[in-house]
Design a protein around this motif. Structure first.
Motif, PDB file in Angstrom:
ATOM      1  N   LEU A  94      33.897  49.958  15.476  1.00 19.13           N
ATOM      2  CA  LEU A  94      34.870  48.884  15.217  1.00 19.13           C
ATOM      3  C   LEU A  94      36.302  49.404  15.138  1.00 19.13           C
ATOM      4  N   LEU A  95      36.456  50.667  14.807  1.00 14.06           N
ATOM      5  CA  LEU A  95      37.783  51.228  14.549  1.00 14.06           C
ATOM      6  C   LEU A  95      38.530  51.470  15.855  1.00 14.06           C
ATOM      7  N   PRO A  96      39.817  51.151  15.873  1.00 11.78           N
ATOM      8  CA  PRO A  96      40.595  51.279  17.112  1.00 11.78           C
ATOM      9  C   PRO A  96      40.728  52.719  17.586  1.00 11.78           C
ATOM     10  N   ASP A  97      40.679  52.898  18.900  1.00  9.36           N
ATOM     11  CA  ASP A  97      40.981  54.194  19.494  1.00  9.36           C
ATOM     12  C   ASP A  97      42.442  54.511  19.189  1.00  9.36           C
ATOM     13  N   GLY A  98      42.787  55.771  19.228  1.00 11.78           N
ATOM     14  CA  GLY A  98      44.164  56.160  18.982  1.00 11.78           C
ATOM     15  C   GLY A  98      44.525  56.210  17.515  1.00 11.78           C
ATOM     16  N   THR A  99      43.508  56.237  16.654  1.00 14.20           N
ATOM     17  CA  THR A  99      43.708  56.404  15.215  1.00 14.20           C
ATOM     18  C   THR A  99      42.777  57.507  14.743  1.00 14.20           C
ATOM     19  N   GLY A 100      43.121  58.107  13.612  1.00 16.00           N
ATOM     20  CA  GLY A 100      42.283  59.147  13.052  1.00 16.00           C
ATOM     21  C   GLY A 100      41.092  58.554  12.314  1.00 16.00           C
ATOM     22  N   LEU A 101      40.100  59.388  12.061  1.00 17.54           N
ATOM     23  CA  LEU A 101      38.887  58.937  11.385  1.00 17.54           C
ATOM     24  C   LEU A 101      38.399  59.998  10.414  1.00 17.54           C
ATOM     25  N   MET A 102      38.140  59.558   9.197  1.00 20.90           N
ATOM     26  CA  MET A 102      37.516  60.396   8.178  1.00 20.90           C
ATOM     27  C   MET A 102      36.259  59.693   7.684  1.00 20.90           C
ATOM     28  N   ILE A 103      35.228  60.477   7.457  1.00 16.59           N
ATOM     29  CA  ILE A 103      34.039  59.983   6.767  1.00 16.59           C
ATOM     30  C   ILE A 103      34.165  60.499   5.340  1.00 16.59           C
ATOM     31  N   ALA A 104      34.043  59.585   4.385  1.00 17.07           N
ATOM     32  CA  ALA A 104      34.307  59.961   2.995  1.00 17.07           C
ATOM     33  C   ALA A 104      33.261  59.378   2.058  1.00 17.07           C
ATOM     34  N   ASP A 105      33.209  59.971   0.892  1.00 20.07           N
ATOM     35  CA  ASP A 105      32.502  59.404  -0.251  1.00 20.07           C
ATOM     36  C   ASP A 105      33.385  59.672  -1.462  1.00 20.07           C
ATOM     37  N   ALA A 106      32.870  59.472  -2.641  1.00 19.69           N
ATOM     38  CA  ALA A 106      33.683  59.616  -3.846  1.00 19.69           C
ATOM     39  C   ALA A 106      34.072  61.058  -4.148  1.00 19.69           C
ATOM     40  N   TYR A 107      33.442  62.006  -3.474  1.00 16.44           N
ATOM     41  CA  TYR A 107      33.629  63.405  -3.837  1.00 16.44           C
ATOM     42  C   TYR A 107      34.321  64.257  -2.772  1.00 16.44           C
ATOM     43  N   ASP A 108      34.332  63.807  -1.538  1.00 17.41           N
ATOM     44  CA  ASP A 108      34.938  64.604  -0.473  1.00 17.41           C
ATOM     45  C   ASP A 108      35.073  63.732   0.765  1.00 17.41           C
ATOM     46  N   ALA A 109      35.593  64.319   1.813  1.00 15.74           N
ATOM     47  CA  ALA A 109      35.727  63.651   3.109  1.00 15.74           C
ATOM     48  C   ALA A 109      35.684  64.707   4.194  1.00 15.74           C
ATOM     49  N   ILE A 111      37.335  65.135   8.264  1.00 14.43           N
ATOM     50  CA  ILE A 111      38.098  64.570   9.372  1.00 14.43           C
ATOM     51  C   ILE A 111      37.252  64.711  10.636  1.00 14.43           C
ATOM     52  N   LEU A 112      36.843  63.575  11.192  1.00 15.45           N
ATOM     53  CA  LEU A 112      36.058  63.589  12.425  1.00 15.45           C
ATOM     54  C   LEU A 112      36.956  63.489  13.653  1.00 15.45           C
ATOM     55  N   ARG A 113      38.067  62.760  13.493  1.00 16.09           N
ATOM     56  CA  ARG A 113      38.994  62.589  14.607  1.00 16.09           C
ATOM     57  C   ARG A 113      40.412  62.629  14.045  1.00 16.09           C
ATOM     58  N   MET A 114      41.200  63.541  14.562  1.00 11.90           N
ATOM     59  CA  MET A 114      42.587  63.663  14.126  1.00 11.90           C
ATOM     60  C   MET A 114      43.397  62.514  14.722  1.00 11.90           C
ATOM     61  N   GLY A 115      44.171  61.860  13.886  1.00 16.26           N
ATOM     62  CA  GLY A 115      45.046  60.819  14.395  1.00 16.26           C
ATOM     63  C   GLY A 115      46.134  61.433  15.248  1.00 16.26           C
ATOM     64  N   PRO A 116      46.558  60.744  16.306  1.00 13.87           N
ATOM     65  CA  PRO A 116      47.627  61.296  17.136  1.00 13.87           C
ATOM     66  C   PRO A 116      48.920  61.413  16.330  1.00 13.87           C
ATOM     67  N   GLU A 117      49.705  62.427  16.661  1.00 13.64           N
ATOM     68  CA  GLU A 117      50.955  62.642  15.931  1.00 13.64           C
ATOM     69  C   GLU A 117      52.091  61.858  16.581  1.00 13.64           C
ATOM     70  N   THR A 118      52.773  61.094  15.767  1.00 16.08           N
ATOM     71  CA  THR A 118      53.994  60.401  16.148  1.00 16.08           C
ATOM     72  C   THR A 118      54.999  60.728  15.062  1.00 16.08           C
ATOM     73  N   ARG A 119      55.863  61.689  15.334  1.00 19.75           N
ATOM     74  CA  ARG A 119      56.789  62.196  14.312  1.00 19.75           C
ATOM     75  C   ARG A 119      57.755  61.111  13.860  1.00 19.75           C
ATOM     76  N   LEU A 120      57.906  61.022  12.542  1.00 20.02           N
ATOM     77  CA  LEU A 120      58.870  60.092  11.960  1.00 20.02           C
ATOM     78  C   LEU A 120      60.295  60.542  12.270  1.00 20.02           C
ATOM     79  N   PRO A 121      61.188  59.593  12.469  1.00 21.40           N
ATOM     80  CA  PRO A 121      62.600  59.961  12.573  1.00 21.40           C
ATOM     81  C   PRO A 121      63.053  60.566  11.234  1.00 21.40           C
ATOM     82  N   PRO A 122      64.036  61.493  11.257  1.00 13.10           N
ATOM     83  CA  PRO A 122      64.457  62.169  10.020  1.00 13.10           C
ATOM     84  C   PRO A 122      64.843  61.216   8.879  1.00 13.10           C
TER      85      PRO A 122
END
Length: 152
Positions: A94-109, A111-122
């Motif tokens: 269901l989750l959109p492509d082009g976003t990062g993905l973490m599988i988590a529970d209450a104790y840890d997570a 990262i299955l897919r790194m979200g693409p980097e879009t650097r913020l303006p300063p």
């Protein structure tokens, strides 16, 4: 007196957020929960990295929680990377492509897919860093002086 809507038990999304924050700490990212980057938006987790990176993680505890979220795309302009955090039973297709993905529970997570980097303006990075610092300081002050926290 406790607010009638407040529960002493964390909601499922809050438990996911806790696991996400624990995991990000292992990557030297400091995290805060429920941060408002701009009026009308509230992110579940914002993390600030050792080089000033800004990550936003939205925690979704169910299909309904995800499908009812109409604001998530508004978060993209406030971070360098965007992630979803869900539990192992969540239908990740269901989750959109082009976003990062973490599988988590209450104790840890994890990262299955790194979200693409879009650097913020300063200028936006500076605003987000200040927002993060003020949010964290307010939370710390509320812990140290709970009576004062109700005043603002």
């Amino acid at each position: 007196m406790m607010d009638a809507s407040a529960s002493p038990f964390p909601r499922p999304g809050q438990l996911l957020a806790r696991g996400v924050c624990r995991h990000l700490l292992g990557h030297d990212f400091m995290s805060v929960e429920e941060l408002v980057p701009t009026p009308g938006l509230r992110v579940d987790v914002m993390a600030l990295g050792p080089k000033g990176e800004v990550w936003i993680v939205e925690c979704k505890s169910s299909r309904v929680d995800f499908t009812s979220d109409r604001k998530w795309q508004g978060y993209l302009e406030w971070c360098d990377r965007y992630f979803w955090a869900v539990d192992a039973a969540f239908p990740t297709d269901l989750l959109p492509d082009g976003t990062g993905l973490m599988i988590a529970d209450a104790y840890d997570a994890e990262i299955l897919r790194m979200g693409p980097e879009t650097r913020l303006p300063p200028a936006r990075r500076r605003v987000m860093t200040q927002t993060f610092a003020r949010h964290a300081a307010r939370r710390l002050q509320a812990l140290r002086d709970p009576g004062l926290a109700q005043a603002f």
